[in-house]
Enzyme design. Structure first.
Site, mmCIF file in Angstrom:
data_model
loop_
_atom_site.group_PDB
_atom_site.id
_atom_site.type_symbol
_atom_site.label_atom_id
_atom_site.label_comp_id
_atom_site.label_asym_id
_atom_site.label_seq_id
_atom_site.Cartn_x
_atom_site.Cartn_y
_atom_site.Cartn_z
ATOM 1 N N ASP A 119 0.813 -1.211 0.000
ATOM 2 C CA ASP A 119 0.000 0.000 0.000
ATOM 3 C C ASP A 119 0.852 1.269 0.000
ATOM 4 O O ASP A 119 0.690 2.126 0.858
ATOM 5 C CB ASP A 119 -0.898 -0.063 1.250
ATOM 6 C CG ASP A 119 -1.885 1.087 1.331
ATOM 7 O OD1 ASP A 119 -2.418 1.467 0.279
ATOM 8 O OD2 ASP A 119 -2.122 1.594 2.443
ATOM 9 N N ASN A 127 6.799 -7.654 6.722
ATOM 10 C CA ASN A 127 5.570 -6.939 7.084
ATOM 11 C C ASN A 127 4.371 -7.669 6.502
ATOM 12 O O ASN A 127 4.296 -7.889 5.291
ATOM 13 C CB ASN A 127 5.578 -5.514 6.551
ATOM 14 C CG ASN A 127 4.281 -4.788 6.912
ATOM 15 O OD1 ASN A 127 4.040 -4.475 8.079
ATOM 16 N ND2 ASN A 127 3.427 -4.547 5.925
ATOM 17 N N GLU A 128 3.459 -8.073 7.370
ATOM 18 C CA GLU A 128 2.188 -8.678 6.995
ATOM 19 C C GLU A 128 2.306 -9.815 5.988
ATOM 20 O O GLU A 128 1.598 -9.828 4.974
ATOM 21 C CB GLU A 128 1.225 -7.593 6.498
ATOM 22 C CG GLU A 128 0.918 -6.556 7.558
ATOM 23 C CD GLU A 128 -0.363 -5.763 7.280
ATOM 24 O OE1 GLU A 128 -0.765 -5.673 6.127
ATOM 25 O OE2 GLU A 128 -0.954 -5.264 8.272
ATOM 26 N N TYR A 150 -6.585 -3.395 12.955
ATOM 27 C CA TYR A 150 -7.493 -2.342 12.481
ATOM 28 C C TYR A 150 -8.934 -2.564 12.914
ATOM 29 O O TYR A 150 -9.860 -2.318 12.147
ATOM 30 C CB TYR A 150 -7.376 -2.237 10.955
ATOM 31 C CG TYR A 150 -6.048 -1.628 10.523
ATOM 32 C CD1 TYR A 150 -5.871 -0.258 10.493
ATOM 33 C CD2 TYR A 150 -4.962 -2.441 10.182
ATOM 34 C CE1 TYR A 150 -4.663 0.303 10.123
ATOM 35 C CE2 TYR A 150 -3.741 -1.886 9.817
ATOM 36 C CZ TYR A 150 -3.596 -0.509 9.784
ATOM 37 O OH TYR A 150 -2.399 0.050 9.415
ATOM 38 N N GLU A 157 1.059 -1.297 13.941
ATOM 39 C CA GLU A 157 0.100 -0.528 13.143
ATOM 40 C C GLU A 157 -1.265 -0.577 13.802
ATOM 41 O O GLU A 157 -1.694 -1.616 14.295
ATOM 42 C CB GLU A 157 -0.038 -1.089 11.716
ATOM 43 C CG GLU A 157 1.109 -0.779 10.802
ATOM 44 C CD GLU A 157 0.883 -1.233 9.360
ATOM 45 O OE1 GLU A 157 -0.287 -1.275 8.933
ATOM 46 O OE2 GLU A 157 1.869 -1.553 8.687
ATOM 47 N N TRP A 198 -0.227 3.932 12.862
ATOM 48 C CA TRP A 198 -0.149 4.031 11.409
ATOM 49 C C TRP A 198 -0.953 5.228 10.974
ATOM 50 O O TRP A 198 -2.139 5.249 11.214
ATOM 51 C CB TRP A 198 -0.687 2.745 10.769
ATOM 52 C CG TRP A 198 -0.346 2.663 9.319
ATOM 53 C CD1 TRP A 198 -1.182 2.838 8.265
ATOM 54 C CD2 TRP A 198 0.949 2.375 8.772
ATOM 55 N NE1 TRP A 198 -0.509 2.698 7.090
ATOM 56 C CE2 TRP A 198 0.806 2.412 7.377
ATOM 57 C CE3 TRP A 198 2.210 2.110 9.333
ATOM 58 C CZ2 TRP A 198 1.881 2.185 6.515
ATOM 59 C CZ3 TRP A 198 3.271 1.891 8.471
ATOM 60 C CH2 TRP A 198 3.088 1.928 7.083
ATOM 61 N N LYS A 208 -4.123 7.917 6.797
ATOM 62 C CA LYS A 208 -4.092 7.572 8.220
ATOM 63 C C LYS A 208 -3.079 8.414 8.992
ATOM 64 O O LYS A 208 -2.847 8.179 10.179
ATOM 65 C CB LYS A 208 -3.805 6.083 8.395
ATOM 66 C CG LYS A 208 -4.934 5.208 7.851
ATOM 67 C CD LYS A 208 -4.806 3.761 8.254
ATOM 68 C CE LYS A 208 -5.896 2.923 7.614
ATOM 69 N NZ LYS A 208 -5.700 2.739 6.153
HETATM 70 C C1 BDP Z 1 -1.316 -2.592 6.418
HETATM 71 C C2 BDP Z 1 0.018 -2.336 5.768
HETATM 72 C C3 BDP Z 1 0.283 -0.859 5.483
HETATM 73 C C4 BDP Z 1 -0.992 -0.186 5.003
HETATM 74 C C5 BDP Z 1 -1.994 -0.241 6.140
HETATM 75 C C6 BDP Z 1 -3.311 0.433 5.779
HETATM 76 O O1 BDP Z 1 1.080 -2.887 6.505
HETATM 77 O O2 BDP Z 1 1.315 -0.753 4.540
HETATM 78 O O3 BDP Z 1 -0.776 1.117 4.580
HETATM 79 O O4 BDP Z 1 -2.268 -1.577 6.482
HETATM 80 O O5 BDP Z 1 -4.205 -0.248 5.273
HETATM 81 O O6 BDP Z 1 -1.935 -3.571 5.652
HETATM 82 O O7 BDP Z 1 -3.444 1.619 5.979
#
Ligand code: BDP
Length: 607
Positions: free
Chosen positions: A167, A417-418, A474, A512, A557, A576
């Site tokens: 992203d 990452n992820e 999230y 995040e 984040w 964000k």
């Molecule tokens: C996660 C990623 C990050 C994205 C964030 C998002 O690690 O790079 O920008 O979520 O969705 O999936 O804002």
């Protein structure tokens, strides 16, 4: 070991370094005919292009901004005859994502990986007391075997397009500084330090990597310039009496000077700044010099208006001023290692860095941030490209650790990452990545990776490799956003209870959590995307964090709004940010300032 030196370029009695930043020549090579057409001996139809910068955002037409494929940079550099007898090279801070370098028309170097420095040695191709042509063929295509991972699509009109599994905008070019360097033939290639603290004494252990058997002297100076320790030999110990330790937001730096001698003559000299500190994980604590620390800060990006991912001293300075103002003490270099100057400033300002390798997109989806919440599986590590990807990944880890290992600010390595961790096929991959990082880091810093939403206590097959469990969560945004936030909180607590149940006895941090927020929207009562909702979302998340003793850090984040590819989920980028892309505060920034200034540095410690 890597075949070339990663040392930051410096001028000393034996070394020269001249900046090559400025306006270069630039040309797209859509049909990849540049080599066949001899472009390394002069670009036929170039335009001006600033270095360092991403090429993308200067253009006013979309085909240029979105350009994917081969492109060339070219400049000339004068090499004085006084430098005869030295090794002359061009050092690139980075070239995204891969580059071939030509010196006066002759290919001397190929480097893959868009976020690491590399050196193109001019060797016999150098021309003294003349201008030398430096040409760089760069390519910015995303593939399955390079990191960050993605695809390159060919549109019906023949244009290539980047399809990232991540992203952030696929910015490219010569995004960091370029220097002409001259180094003695017998030289210091690398050095490594690690520390042992005793009462009123620090042992600074070191090794020096060089290509000579001549005498090596190492000395340490305090901030007043007073010599505090010396040692002789390729490896040894510098004993510092009553050391001043490097602490979080209270940095102290010693200068290390390394010299190669022949009798009384200095053959080579290199210097650097180091901080004496230890870092380790013990139970659920992250310990700096044995004292617990709670991480407050951000996931960041190298991203700003006009220059894209290009390095800028002014933007860096503003970012550090904002991080100090808001009461932060740390950040993660999401999702790639940053410019070396960032670590130098973090060293001086006492910020803690989680240093991340560009292993992002190891989940085959263009919208993984959304799809991970839905439980989607993509069998990523079962692909036939996995062995090649692993090689690239290990190489990137080796480069990152070699480059950044001596920075006191670097307290942890983030190795992915992820990634997709819900299938057993990820396990052997993780094993190799985590073992390798441990093996090559002499300081044995804690390793981590950022867990995506569907990497849950009962589904994640890989969390056991992590010394610090880093969660990207999230709840209240991708899952149960808006008026449903109370349900989001319930699900969040359920997950945290399940982690607690596992009793891992390790620190957890949030790498995040965040909510897209338009700096233009105010709404009472709140709606998603408004500044009011961002604060409500953060309050809910912090209530959850504060309920669990083993949560030892929060990195929201994102530090600032940043550019992504266009799409229905992104309004001209990811919003964000706690700050706008222009580095002005949203409402949430004042909320954070209050919270972080009131949380002690050792929040939740058992002390
Ligand atoms: C996660 C990623 C990050 C994205 C964030 C998002 O690690 O790079 O920008 O979520 O969705 O999936 O804002």
């Amino acid at each position: 070991m890597l075949e070339y030196s990663m040392l930051y370029p410096r001028e000393t009695v034996s070394r020269r370094c001249v900046s090559m930043d400025g306006l270069w020549k630039f040309q797209f090579d859509e049909t990849s005919q540049g080599v066949a057409n001899n472009w390394m001996n002069g670009l036929p139809n170039p335009i001006d292009m600033p270095v360092p910068a991403s090429f993308n955002d200067f253009f006013t037409d979309k085909e240029s901004r979105e350009y994917v494929g081969d492109f060339w940079y070219e400049t000339e550099v004068f090499v004085p005859a006084e430098w005869k007898g030295k090794e002359i090279a061009v050092r690139f801070g980075s070239a995204t994502h891969r580059a071939t370098v030509y010196i006066n028309g002759v290919q001397v170097m190929y480097h893959e990986g868009g976020f690491m420095p590399f050196v193109a040695v001019m060797g016999e191709h150098v021309r003294y007391n003349e201008k030398n042509r430096i040409s760089v063929l760069v390519n910015n295509e995303l593939t399955a075997t390079n990191i960050p991972v993605g695809e390159t699509k060919v549109l019906p009109n023949g244009k290539k397009m980047a399809k990232p599994y991540f992203d952030f905008f696929n910015y490219a070019g010569l995004q960091r500084s370029v220097n002409l360097i001259a180094t003695p033939i017998e030289n210091i290639k690398d050095y490594t330090v690690w520390f042992e603290l005793e009462e009123n004494k620090a042992k600074v252990n070191y090794t020096v990597d060089s290509n000579t058997n001549k005498e090596i002297c190492v000395a340490l100076y305090d901030e007043n310039g007073t010599q505090v320790a010396t040692s002789i030999g390729k490896e040894g110990v510098l004993i510092v009496e009553n050391p001043i330790l490097w602490k979080v937001r209270d940095a102290y730096l010693y200068k290390i000077v390394i010299e190669i001698f022949e009798g009384d003559t200095i053959i080579d000299r290199y210097y650097d700044e180091i901080g004496i500190r230890t870092v380790e994980v013990k139970g659920t604590e992250i310990l700096l010099n044995g004292s617990p620390v709670y991480l407050k800060g951000f996931g960041k990006h190298e991203d700003s208006d006009i220059i894209g991912r290009g390095f800028s001293y002014p933007v860096m300075k503003r970012d550090f001023e904002l991080m100090k103002w808001i009461g932060a003490n740390s950040f993660r270099t999401s999702h790639y290692p940053y410019s070396e100057e960032m670590y130098q400033m973090a060293d001086r300002e006492g910020f803690l860095i989680i240093d991340e390798v560009p292993a992002v997109g190891l989940f085959a989806s263009i919208m993984n941030f959304l799809e991970a919440s839905s439980g989607k599986q993509t069998a990523f590590f079962k692909r036939e490209t996995t062995p090649q990807l692993l090689k690239t990944h290990l190489r990137a880890i080796e480069e990152m650790i070699t480059r950044d290992k001596n920075h006191p600010c670097v307290i942890s390595w983030s190795l992915l990452n992820e990634p997709e961790t819900t299938d057993e096929s990820a396990v052997p991959y993780f094993e190799k990545v985590f073992e390798f990082a441990h093996e090559i880091d002499v300081q044995k810093r804690p390793r981590t990776f950022a867990l995506i939403m569907n990497s849950l206590p009962h589904t994640c097959k890989c969390y056991q490799f992590s010394d610090i469990i880093s969660l990207n969560r999230y709840y209240g945004w991708y899952l149960n956003g808006g008026y449903e936030i109370s349900e989001g909180e319930e699900k969040f607590r359920k997950e945290m209870d399940a982690w607690k149940e596992l009793n891992l006895n390790r620190p957890f941090i949030f790498t995040e959590y965040g909510a897209d927020t338009s700096a233009m929207e105010r709404k009472l009562p709140s709606v998603m995307w408004s500044q009011e909702y961002q604060v409500e979302y953060l309050e809910m998340n912090h209530n959850v964090f504060d309920s669990y003793e083993f949560v030892k850090g929060e990195q929201v984040w994102n530090f600032a709004d940043f550019q992504t590819t266009e799409g229905i989920l992104r309004m001209n980028g990811n919003k964000k940010g706690i700050f706008t892309r222009q580095r002005q505060p949203k409402e949430a920034a004042f909320y954070f300032k209050k919270r972080w200034e009131s949380l002690p540095e050792n929040y939740k410690s058992h002390e």
